[in-house]
Motif scaffolding. Sequence first.
Motif, PDB file in Angstrom:
ATOM      1  N   LEU A 179      24.010  -9.863  34.693  1.00  0.00           N
ATOM      2  CA  LEU A 179      22.833  -9.001  34.596  1.00  0.00           C
ATOM      3  C   LEU A 179      22.607  -8.572  33.156  1.00  0.00           C
ATOM      4  O   LEU A 179      23.548  -8.460  32.369  1.00  0.00           O
ATOM      5  CB  LEU A 179      23.018  -7.764  35.479  1.00  0.00           C
TER       6      LEU A 179
ATOM      7  N   ASN B  90      19.124  -3.882  31.880  1.00  0.00           N
ATOM      8  CA  ASN B  90      18.233  -3.230  32.842  1.00  0.00           C
ATOM      9  C   ASN B  90      18.560  -3.578  34.286  1.00  0.00           C
ATOM     10  O   ASN B  90      17.879  -3.131  35.197  1.00  0.00           O
ATOM     11  CB  ASN B  90      16.781  -3.609  32.545  1.00  0.00           C
ATOM     12  N   GLY B  91      19.578  -4.412  34.498  1.00  0.00           N
ATOM     13  CA  GLY B  91      19.957  -4.794  35.852  1.00  0.00           C
ATOM     14  C   GLY B  91      19.241  -6.034  36.368  1.00  0.00           C
ATOM     15  O   GLY B  91      19.354  -6.350  37.545  1.00  0.00           O
TER      16      GLY B  91
ATOM     17  N   LYS C   9      28.716   2.071  41.272  1.00  0.00           N
ATOM     18  CA  LYS C   9      27.626   1.736  40.356  1.00  0.00           C
ATOM     19  C   LYS C   9      27.222   2.974  39.568  1.00  0.00           C
ATOM     20  O   LYS C   9      27.375   4.095  40.041  1.00  0.00           O
ATOM     21  CB  LYS C   9      26.418   1.217  41.135  1.00  0.00           C
TER      22      LYS C   9
ATOM     23  N   GLY D   5      22.276   1.323  38.365  1.00  0.00           N
ATOM     24  CA  GLY D   5      22.552   0.323  39.392  1.00  0.00           C
ATOM     25  C   GLY D   5      23.524  -0.756  38.959  1.00  0.00           C
ATOM     26  O   GLY D   5      23.732  -1.716  39.685  1.00  0.00           O
ATOM     27  N   LEU D   6      24.104  -0.594  37.773  1.00  0.00           N
ATOM     28  CA  LEU D   6      25.069  -1.577  37.293  1.00  0.00           C
ATOM     29  C   LEU D   6      26.462  -1.235  37.819  1.00  0.00           C
ATOM     30  O   LEU D   6      26.840  -0.067  37.909  1.00  0.00           O
ATOM     31  CB  LEU D   6      25.096  -1.614  35.765  1.00  0.00           C
TER      32      LEU D   6
END
Length: 150
Positions: free
Chosen positions: A34, A37-38, A122, A126-127
């Motif tokens: 990723l 920004n995901g 996470k 969202g990472l």
Amino acid sequence: KLNIYISPITQKTTFVLDDDLANKGAFGVQRAILDANGNIIQKGEKIFLEFGFLLTNQYEKEILENTVLKHRLSLYTDYLRNFGNIDVDWELNIDLQVNKYIVTTIGTHIIYDDDILFDEQKNDAGLVIDPGKPRIQFKQLLGVGVLYAF
């Protein structure tokens, strides 16, 4: 009653056909790469191959009249990634013949595989900051069935 199988060269393959699970790196496959920004730069792998050593055994014994104990144990270690780390798959079942037509099975199934991770964490974007850790998986079974022999 006792069966032992030893295989010094064994291939173990895991297929992850769901894109979301493959991108998360579920079941040991390589997770997606990723950006900050995901967004997905490279999709996750869908196949996880292992080559290693396999030892299995099975045991079956009538412990009481109409009561059979069945045991199956499978131990596997991968030569390439982490030799000596053992994946365990163990089933223990008791089959009960209640009468001519009713059969009951009571059992447990325990699995430990270090490639299957739990408790992924996470960050706010969202990472994944912590992929999680392996844990013991446990299943218990109670089955009641109708038996009719031709």
